[in-house]
Design an enzyme around this catalytic site. Structure first.
Site, PDB file in Angstrom:
ATOM      1  CG  HIS A 115      39.246 -23.813  -5.654  1.00  0.00           C
ATOM      2  ND1 HIS A 115      40.862 -24.787  -6.211  1.00  0.00           N
ATOM      3  CD2 HIS A 115      39.155 -24.034  -4.286  1.00  0.00           C
ATOM      4  CE1 HIS A 115      40.701 -25.509  -4.502  1.00  0.00           C
ATOM      5  NE2 HIS A 115      39.868 -24.826  -3.910  1.00  0.00           N
ATOM      6  CG  ASP A 144      34.237 -21.591   1.112  1.00  0.00           C
ATOM      7  OD1 ASP A 144      35.542 -21.831   0.887  1.00  0.00           O
ATOM      8  OD2 ASP A 144      33.743 -22.344   2.167  1.00  0.00           O
TER       9      ASP A 144
END
Ligand code: SDX
Length: 431
Positions: free
Chosen positions: A308, A366
């Site tokens: 991320h 996700d």
């Protein structure tokens, strides 16, 4: 936010500039460079905006080192446990948790806008049945301004409010219609006696041939997925919505731009890509092969659902999502789900591997959402549309904040030009 009396002294060429330092409620200070080019004749260079604050915002705060995510100051863990999606929508849109009466009124307004114009049904007919639902959503949402021209004047606060309610209310209906269209099944109309998540599940999974009862645990898991994905500061798709809105484009066009950006596998498309990756790995004994590929710079393969830009320890949403995954799979009696076994083993190995520790790569939101959605019966092609349904409130809240920001102007970045120097045209016979 306070305009601190601190300044950053910048010395370059034979120029010395004092740039104001802005201090936030939470997070790092920002050097105000708005006068840099006018006073210093230079640009800053920051592709990917890794060190650039594009706006002032009061909506969402992320602390990447602490793994903290706050919606209007409230920790995501508390909202996921104690609140529900439409209450979170109210909080993101208006800045405060609603009273019981305010919540009832808001939920009624959303509920009564969940149907779409009947003519929109014919829009779907133009797509092939195997069209990706995100392609359909970009097209249908972008065309909404043609169906709802009475809520496209961005300078009118009343029209902005109507467009906001319409978008939040109709996105689940449009996403469900895209899914039904891909199946060749009839569209299912929303029901006003169902909550937001239950309505969405019913529009996706019920058929006219039999009654359909929404499983309350699946509805709760769906609602939690909506809450966890609702907003996330200035991510790529939100920045796209803001940039589109800065030109005065109508809200439906701006949301369609956000949907298009979210589709990318590095962003919202990662939930589909992550599940497809887990299925490609197929079994626990093949994980080392993929871990090696992820480390191989010559191999474009990446562990989808890992890493991320902001979170450098863990994604707080993934933790909540992992708990939901266990609950849903237990409920559905899919405890021996091979994909989940691969996911859990991959997570364990990746978190122990020093490459991933050094690169700060760990499961993001996700990674687990795809496992839950698949267990619920959704095809991978519906994962990103569900992300788009959830993120619509975040896009809308950020768009409204941008429109109302007295400092906002059309977004128009500059560049570092490294092309050909000025030169004269050469006739073709002389080339
Ligand atoms: C979302 O921004 C948001 O808030 C987004 C989001 C939201 O709610 O809106 O949180 C939703 O988009 C989550 C992210 C979903 N994407 C994925 O899961 C795709 C896989 N992840 C990566 O593509 C990547 O981690 C990003 C895009 C998420 C972040 O990319 P960055 O910050 O630009 O980091 P990077 O690509 O520069 O990677 C840093 C290093 C690189 O190695 P070096 O060049 O420094 O040697 O880590 C490596 C990368 O090669 N790396 C990975 C990796 N992610 C980064 N290596 C293997 N597998 C990965 N997943």
């Amino acid at each position: 936010m306070s305009d601190s009396d601190k300044t950053a002294e910048l010395e370059f060429n034979d120029t010395s500039l004092g740039l104001p330092i802005l201090s936030p409620t939470l997070g790092p200070d920002a050097i105000d460079i708005r006068r840099l080019y006018a006073d210093g004749g230079v640009f800053t260079y920051d592709p990917g905006f890794t060190s650039t604050a594009s706006c002032k915002s009061t909506i969402t705060y992320i602390d990447g080192l602490k793994g903290e995510l706050l919606y209007r100051g409230y920790p995501i863990e508390q909202l996921a446990e104690k609140s529900h999606y439409l209450e979170v929508c109210y909080l993101l849109l208006y800045g405060e948790l609603p009273t019981a009466a305010e919540l009832e009124d808001f939920e009624a307004r959303i509920t009564r806008h969940t149907m779409v114009h009947e003519q929109m049904n014919y829009f779907f007919r133009g797509f092939r049945r195997d069209a990706h639902p995100m392609a359909i959503m970009v097209g249908v949402v972008g065309a909404m301004s043609a169906f709802y021209p009475d809520s496209t004047d961005v300078t009118d606060p009343r029209q902005r409010e109507i467009a906001s309610i319409r978008m939040i209310a109709k996105m689940p209906t449009i996403a469900a219609m895209a899914y039904k269209y891909s199946l060749g099944q009839p569209f299912v109309y929303p029901r006003n006696d169902l909550d937001y998540a239950s309505n969405f599940l019913r529009m996706c999974f019920s058929v006219p041939a039999e009654d359909y009862e929404v499983n309350p645990i699946l509805a709760r898991a769906m609602d939690r997925i909506f809450t966890l994905h609702a907003d996330h500061e200035q991510n790529a798709s939100t920045s796209t919505v803001r940039l589109s809105g800065s030109s005065g484009a109508n809200p439906f066009a701006c949301i369609a731009a956000g949907i298009a950006c979210l589709w990318g596998p590095a962003h919202g498309g990662a939930n589909q890509a992550a599940l497809e990756m887990l299925k490609e790995i197929g079994s626990v004994d093949r994980i080392p092969e993929y871990i090696a590929r992820a480390k191989d710079k010559s191999d474009p393969f990446r562990l989808m659902g890992f890493g991320h830009r902001v979170y450098k320890n863990f994604d707080p949403r993934a933790r909540v999502m992992k708990q939901s995954a266990d609950e849903v799979l237990d409920l559905l009696g899919i405890e021996n789900n091979e994909t989940l076994k691969v996911a859990k083993e991959l997570e364990r190995i990746a978190l122990e591997d020093e490459y991933f520790q050094e690169k700060k790569l760990f499961p993001n939101v996700d990674f687990y959402s795809g496992i839950i959605l698949e267990a619920m019966g959704f095809p991978t092609s519906m994962f990103t549309p569900i992300f788009a349904v959830s993120r619509t409130v975040g896009w809308i809240a950020q768009w409204k904040e941008m429109i109302s920001d007295p400092e906002q102007k059309i977004g128009r970045p500059r560049q570092l030009y490294i092309g050909a120097p000025k030169r004269d045209y050469v006739d073709v016979e002389n080339r």
